[in-house]
Design a protein around this motif. Structure first.
Motif, PDB file in Angstrom:
ATOM      1  N   ASN A   4      11.201  28.189  54.111  1.00 53.01           N
ATOM      2  CA  ASN A   4      12.038  27.086  54.358  1.00 53.01           C
ATOM      3  C   ASN A   4      13.297  27.650  54.834  1.00 53.01           C
ATOM      4  OD1 ASN A   4      13.372  24.875  54.880  1.00 53.01           O
ATOM      5  ND2 ASN A   4      12.967  23.820  52.582  1.00 53.01           N
ATOM      6  N   PRO A   5      13.994  27.526  55.871  1.00 53.22           N
ATOM      7  CA  PRO A   5      15.532  28.343  55.974  1.00 53.22           C
ATOM      8  C   PRO A   5      16.491  27.275  55.229  1.00 53.22           C
ATOM      9  CG  PRO A   5      14.619  26.945  57.827  1.00 53.22           C
ATOM     10  CD  PRO A   5      13.552  26.842  57.066  1.00 53.22           C
ATOM     11  N   ALA A   6      16.131  26.063  54.620  1.00 52.00           N
ATOM     12  CA  ALA A   6      17.222  25.352  53.920  1.00 52.00           C
ATOM     13  C   ALA A   6      17.253  25.849  52.488  1.00 52.00           C
ATOM     14  CB  ALA A   6      16.658  23.995  54.069  1.00 52.00           C
ATOM     15  N   ALA A   7      16.089  26.680  52.197  1.00 54.76           N
ATOM     16  CA  ALA A   7      16.291  27.126  50.736  1.00 54.76           C
ATOM     17  C   ALA A   7      17.012  27.978  50.415  1.00 54.76           C
ATOM     18  CB  ALA A   7      14.634  27.476  50.368  1.00 54.76           C
ATOM     19  N   GLY A   8      17.565  28.647  51.672  1.00 57.26           N
ATOM     20  CA  GLY A   8      18.840  29.846  51.268  1.00 57.26           C
ATOM     21  C   GLY A   8      18.380  31.140  51.110  1.00 57.26           C
ATOM     22  N   ASN A   9      16.809  31.391  51.427  1.00 56.69           N
ATOM     23  CA  ASN A   9      16.387  32.723  51.346  1.00 56.69           C
ATOM     24  C   ASN A   9      16.718  33.766  52.499  1.00 56.69           C
ATOM     25  OD1 ASN A   9      14.762  31.692  53.172  1.00 56.69           O
ATOM     26  ND2 ASN A   9      13.005  31.359  51.879  1.00 56.69           N
ATOM     27  N   GLY A  10      17.309  33.165  53.545  1.00 57.18           N
ATOM     28  CA  GLY A  10      17.955  34.114  54.683  1.00 57.18           C
ATOM     29  C   GLY A  10      16.432  34.227  55.481  1.00 57.18           C
ATOM     30  N   HIS A  11      15.405  33.580  55.421  1.00 52.64           N
ATOM     31  CA  HIS A  11      14.393  34.183  56.645  1.00 52.64           C
ATOM     32  C   HIS A  11      14.237  32.872  57.397  1.00 52.64           C
ATOM     33  CE1 HIS A  11      13.214  37.674  54.349  1.00 52.64           C
ATOM     34  NE2 HIS A  11      13.399  36.702  53.367  1.00 52.64           N
ATOM     35  N   LYS A  12      14.049  33.223  58.724  1.00 54.72           N
ATOM     36  CA  LYS A  12      13.723  32.046  59.716  1.00 54.72           C
ATOM     37  C   LYS A  12      12.098  31.685  59.468  1.00 54.72           C
ATOM     38  CE  LYS A  12      16.863  34.148  63.072  1.00 54.72           C
ATOM     39  NZ  LYS A  12      17.147  34.522  64.494  1.00 54.72           N
ATOM     40  N   ARG A  13      12.137  30.378  60.075  1.00 60.35           N
ATOM     41  CA  ARG A  13      11.077  29.741  59.808  1.00 60.35           C
ATOM     42  C   ARG A  13       9.955  30.378  61.121  1.00 60.35           C
ATOM     43  NH1 ARG A  13       9.823  23.144  60.536  1.00 60.35           N
ATOM     44  NH2 ARG A  13       7.637  23.370  60.375  1.00 60.35           N
ATOM     45  N   THR A  14       8.814  30.531  60.614  1.00 59.14           N
ATOM     46  CA  THR A  14       7.615  31.359  61.552  1.00 59.14           C
ATOM     47  C   THR A  14       6.817  29.994  62.116  1.00 59.14           C
ATOM     48  OG1 THR A  14       7.632  33.199  60.313  1.00 59.14           O
ATOM     49  CG2 THR A  14       5.724  32.801  61.708  1.00 59.14           C
ATOM     50  N   LEU A  15       6.952  29.933  63.363  1.00 61.12           N
ATOM     51  CA  LEU A  15       5.863  29.167  64.263  1.00 61.12           C
ATOM     52  C   LEU A  15       4.509  29.333  63.874  1.00 61.12           C
ATOM     53  CD1 LEU A  15       8.278  28.724  67.414  1.00 61.12           C
ATOM     54  CD2 LEU A  15       8.448  27.261  65.560  1.00 61.12           C
ATOM     55  N   ARG A  16       3.766  28.173  63.886  1.00 59.67           N
ATOM     56  CA  ARG A  16       2.683  28.085  63.498  1.00 59.67           C
ATOM     57  C   ARG A  16       1.595  28.485  64.867  1.00 59.67           C
ATOM     58  NH1 ARG A  16       1.026  23.833  59.012  1.00 59.67           N
ATOM     59  NH2 ARG A  16       2.131  24.665  57.522  1.00 59.67           N
ATOM     60  N   TRP A  17       2.271  27.818  65.975  1.00 58.11           N
ATOM     61  CA  TRP A  17       1.668  27.785  67.477  1.00 58.11           C
ATOM     62  C   TRP A  17       2.844  28.318  68.470  1.00 58.11           C
ATOM     63  CZ3 TRP A  17      -3.442  27.173  66.848  1.00 58.11           C
ATOM     64  CH2 TRP A  17      -3.620  26.495  65.755  1.00 58.11           C
ATOM     65  N   PRO A  18       3.057  29.484  68.630  1.00 56.41           N
ATOM     66  CA  PRO A  18       3.953  29.867  69.583  1.00 56.41           C
ATOM     67  C   PRO A  18       3.406  29.935  70.832  1.00 56.41           C
ATOM     68  CG  PRO A  18       2.761  31.983  68.208  1.00 56.41           C
ATOM     69  CD  PRO A  18       2.394  30.684  67.712  1.00 56.41           C
ATOM     70  N   ARG A  24       5.931  23.533  75.937  1.00 52.86           N
ATOM     71  CA  ARG A  24       6.340  22.398  75.401  1.00 52.86           C
ATOM     72  C   ARG A  24       8.212  22.460  75.703  1.00 52.86           C
ATOM     73  NH1 ARG A  24       6.537  20.118  68.987  1.00 52.86           N
ATOM     74  NH2 ARG A  24       7.671  18.066  69.482  1.00 52.86           N
ATOM     75  N   SER A  25       8.686  23.595  75.459  1.00 51.36           N
ATOM     76  CA  SER A  25      10.085  23.626  75.526  1.00 51.36           C
ATOM     77  C   SER A  25      10.319  23.748  77.198  1.00 51.36           C
ATOM     78  CB  SER A  25      10.589  24.886  75.125  1.00 51.36           C
ATOM     79  OG  SER A  25      10.056  26.053  75.548  1.00 51.36           O
ATOM     80  N   TRP A  26       9.549  24.164  77.890  1.00 49.48           N
ATOM     81  CA  TRP A  26       9.735  24.231  79.402  1.00 49.48           C
ATOM     82  C   TRP A  26       9.596  23.006  79.837  1.00 49.48           C
ATOM     83  CZ3 TRP A  26       6.770  22.935  83.697  1.00 49.48           C
ATOM     84  CH2 TRP A  26       7.209  23.544  84.850  1.00 49.48           C
ATOM     85  N   ILE A  27       8.601  21.962  79.501  1.00 48.55           N
ATOM     86  CA  ILE A  27       8.375  20.608  80.022  1.00 48.55           C
ATOM     87  C   ILE A  27       9.629  19.754  79.518  1.00 48.55           C
ATOM     88  CG2 ILE A  27       7.124  18.653  79.624  1.00 48.55           C
ATOM     89  CD1 ILE A  27       4.444  20.446  79.429  1.00 48.55           C
ATOM     90  N   SER A  28      10.196  20.170  78.281  1.00 51.89           N
ATOM     91  CA  SER A  28      11.233  19.289  78.004  1.00 51.89           C
ATOM     92  C   SER A  28      12.386  19.619  78.608  1.00 51.89           C
ATOM     93  CB  SER A  28      11.634  19.608  76.336  1.00 51.89           C
ATOM     94  OG  SER A  28      10.317  19.151  75.657  1.00 51.89           O
ATOM     95  N   HIS A  29      12.562  20.994  78.997  1.00 50.27           N
ATOM     96  CA  HIS A  29      13.757  21.297  79.785  1.00 50.27           C
ATOM     97  C   HIS A  29      13.600  20.696  81.150  1.00 50.27           C
ATOM     98  CE1 HIS A  29      17.182  23.541  81.203  1.00 50.27           C
ATOM     99  NE2 HIS A  29      16.440  24.219  82.173  1.00 50.27           N
TER     100      HIS A  29
END
Length: 226
Positions: A4-18, A24-29
Motif C-alpha cells: 500500500n503506497p499510503a502506508a509510507g513504506n516507499g514502495h509502489k503498488r504492483t499491478l496484478r494484471w499488467p 485499458r489505458s489506451w482505450i480510455s485515452h
C-alpha cells in the motif's frame, strides 16, 4: 503480495494484471480524444445544420408513416428515387464505355465516389468540391434524360433534377454570389458643341494726376535782372 503506497513504506503498488492495464489505458485515452474531437466538430455550424436536417427528415418520415399509412415508407421512396436515377446512369455508362480501356463497372464506381466526396467537401465550404458537385449533378441529369425511355423521360429528368437540387441545399450551403455591378457608358459619335465664350480686349492705363503748383511767398518780388 501488494504493498500500500499510503502506508509510507516507499514502495509502489504492483499491478496484478499488467497485460490488461495497457489496453485499458489506451482505450480510455482514445475515448477522451474522441470526445474532444466531437466537441470541436459540433462547434461548426455546418455539422449542426446537417444533424438538424437529418433529424427533421427522419421525424417527418415517421410522422407520415404514422398518420398516413397509405403512403409508401421512407425506404421504399428512397429506393424508387434511387432506381429512377441510377438505372439510366448505368445504361449510359455501359453503352458509352464499350470501346474504352476502362470498364463500365469501374466508371460507375468512380462516378459514385466522386459524387460522395464532392457532396461532403462541398458541405464543408470547399470551393473546388462545390464546382465538381455542380458539374457532377448536371452530368447525372443529362444521363437520366438521355437513357430514360419514352413517356417516362420528363418525369425521370424532373425527379433527378429535384433530387440534385435538394442535396445541393446542403452541398452548396452558405454560397453567396457577389452582386453584379453595371457600369453605364454613354458614348457619342459627335463632339459636344463648344461653349459660347465672349472675348473683350481692354487696355487699362494708369490715370495721370494733375500737377500741383505752390504759391509764391508774400510780399511778391519779381525776379532780379542780374
Amino acid at each position: 503480495m501488494t504493498t500500500n503506497p499510503a502506508a509510507g513504506n516507499g514502495h509502489k503498488r504492483t499491478l496484478r494484471w499488467p497485460s490488461l492495464h495497457r489496453p485499458r489505458s489506451w482505450i480510455s485515452h482514445r475515448t477522451g480524444q474522441a470526445r474532444t474531437k466531437l466537441a470541436q466538430l459540433w462547434r461548426h455550424e455546418t455539422v449542426r445544420h446537417l444533424a438538424f436536417t437529418a433529424a427533421v427528415t427522419l421525424l417527418g418520415a415517421w410522422l407520415l408513416d404514422q398518420f398516413l399509412p397509405g403512403m409508401p415508407g421512407l425506404a421504399t421512396t428512397v429506393d424508387a428515387v434511387g432506381a429512377t436515377i441510377d438505372d439510366p446512369v448505368r445504361r449510359y455508362l455501359v453503352a458509352h464505355t464499350q470501346e474504352l480501356p476502362i470498364t463500365a463497372g469501374a466508371t460507375y464506381s468512380l462516378w459514385k465516389a466522386l459524387g460522395l466526396i464532392a457532396f461532403v467537401l462541398g458541405g464543408l465550404h470547399n470551393g473546388p468540391a462545390r464546382l465538381i458537385w455542380t458539374l457532377w449533378g448536371a452530368a447525372t441529369v443529362i444521363m437520366v434524360l438521355v437513357e430514360t425511355p419514352g413517356p417516362g423521360r420528363p418525369v425521370a429528368t424532373a425527379v433527378g433534377l429535384l433530387a440534385w437540387a435538394a442535396l445541393s441545399c446542403l452541398a452548396l450551403r452558405g454560397l453567396r454570389l457577389p452582386p453584379l455591378a453595371f457600369v453605364h457608358v454613354d458614348v457619342h459619335n459627335e463632339a459636344p458643341p463648344l461653349p459660347d465664350v465672349e472675348v473683350r480686349t481692354e487696355i487699362r492705363m494708369a490715370r495721370a494726376e494733375p500737377p500741383q503748383y505752390l504759391p509764391y511767398p508774400l510780399p511778391f518780388q519779381p525776379p532780379s535782372k542780374n
